[in-house]
Design an enzyme around this catalytic site. Structure first.
Site, short mmCIF file in Angstrom:
data_model
loop_
_atom_site.label_atom_id
_atom_site.label_comp_id
_atom_site.label_asym_id
_atom_site.label_seq_id
_atom_site.Cartn_x
_atom_site.Cartn_y
_atom_site.Cartn_z
N THR A 96 -2.56 0.73 -4.57
CA THR A 96 -3.04 1.91 -3.87
C THR A 96 -4.41 2.35 -4.36
O THR A 96 -4.76 2.13 -5.52
CB THR A 96 -2.03 3.08 -4.04
N ASP B 185 -0.33 5.14 0.99
CA ASP B 185 -0.63 6.08 2.07
C ASP B 185 -0.67 5.36 3.41
O ASP B 185 -1.41 4.39 3.60
CB ASP B 185 -1.97 6.77 1.82
N ASP C 220 -1.76 -0.48 6.22
CA ASP C 220 -1.99 0.19 7.50
C ASP C 220 -3.45 0.34 7.86
O ASP C 220 -3.81 0.34 9.03
CB ASP C 220 -1.35 1.59 7.49
N ASP D 228 0.86 -1.18 0.00
CA ASP D 228 0.00 0.00 0.00
C ASP D 228 0.90 1.24 0.00
O ASP D 228 2.10 1.15 0.29
CB ASP D 228 -0.88 -0.02 1.24
#
Length: 216
Positions: free
Chosen positions: A108, A15, A165, A13
């Site tokens: 992403t 961000d 995250d 990922d």
């Protein structure tokens, strides 16, 4: 106790995993939400890890999807133009360098322009393979992006390790049948297979037959 994972590909990922863009993301989304009178904490619980039009659909469930598509494009343009304070997650550059000769990709919810802007602002090199918002029909937590990444690399999903995250991202990786290394303080609550504080806790070794990932 040290943990050693063996994989054939790594899917990352962006961000919150490779770049810290939290401040600008939350600022722009709270600005968007204010005229609609949406509770700020609810907004922040929804927007991370998803494509913008999906976040809008959750926050304004009765609104026409066409409006969300238009406003999502406007949001992406604002996000691409505002990279003030966007920095790398500690260890991201070292991790990407270690993966240079191994199968890996970014997966992403950002579009190509936003990914390029944020990776550039953080001083990070974009991998040769990326799966962006333009590449998929469904946003995380749908596993489509991760499955497309594995397919493009020619690797079985079970042999891929995901770094994520957000709650939506962790759910997408698990739904794709992949092991998920959660990055950051909140990742454990999202059910990640393993968790690290940041990427400085990750060591990568690349061999002819695969990738060894060492975690604390």
């Amino acid at each position: 106790m040290t943990q050693r994972l063996l994989a054939r590909a790594v899917l990352l990922d962006m961000d919150g995993t490779l770049v810290d863009s939290t401040a600008v993301v939350e600022k722009l989304w709270l600005e968007w939400a204010e005229p609609h009178g949406i509770d700020p904490q609810h907004v922040l619980s929804v927007v991370h890890g998803r494509q913008g039009h999906q976040s809008m659909a959750i926050l304004l469930p009765d609104r026409d999807h066409a409006i969300n598509v238009v406003e999502n494009a406007e949001m992406l343009a604002r996000e691409s133009a505002d990279v003030d304070g966007v920095i790398e997650i500690p260890g991201a550059g070292v991790l990407l360098a270690a993966l240079r000769d191994a199968p890996h990709a970014i997966v992403t919810s950002a579009d190509i322009a936003l990914m390029t802007a944020r990776m550039g602002a953080a001083g990070l090199t974009v991998p040769a393979l990326t799966v962006t918002a333009e590449s998929v029909s469904a946003s995380k937590p749908d596993p489509e992006g991760f499955l497309k990444g594995a397919e493009a690399l020619g690797i079985d999903p079970a042999d891929c390790v995901v770094f994520e995250d957000s709650e939506a991202g962790v759910a997408a990786g698990l739904a794709a049948g992949m092991r998920v290394i959660g990055v950051g303080a909140h990742a454990a609550a999202h059910g990640a297979t393993h968790v690290v504080d940041d990427l400085t806790q990750v060591s990568i070794s690349v061999f002819d037959d695969g990738i060894e990932i060492v975690l604390p």
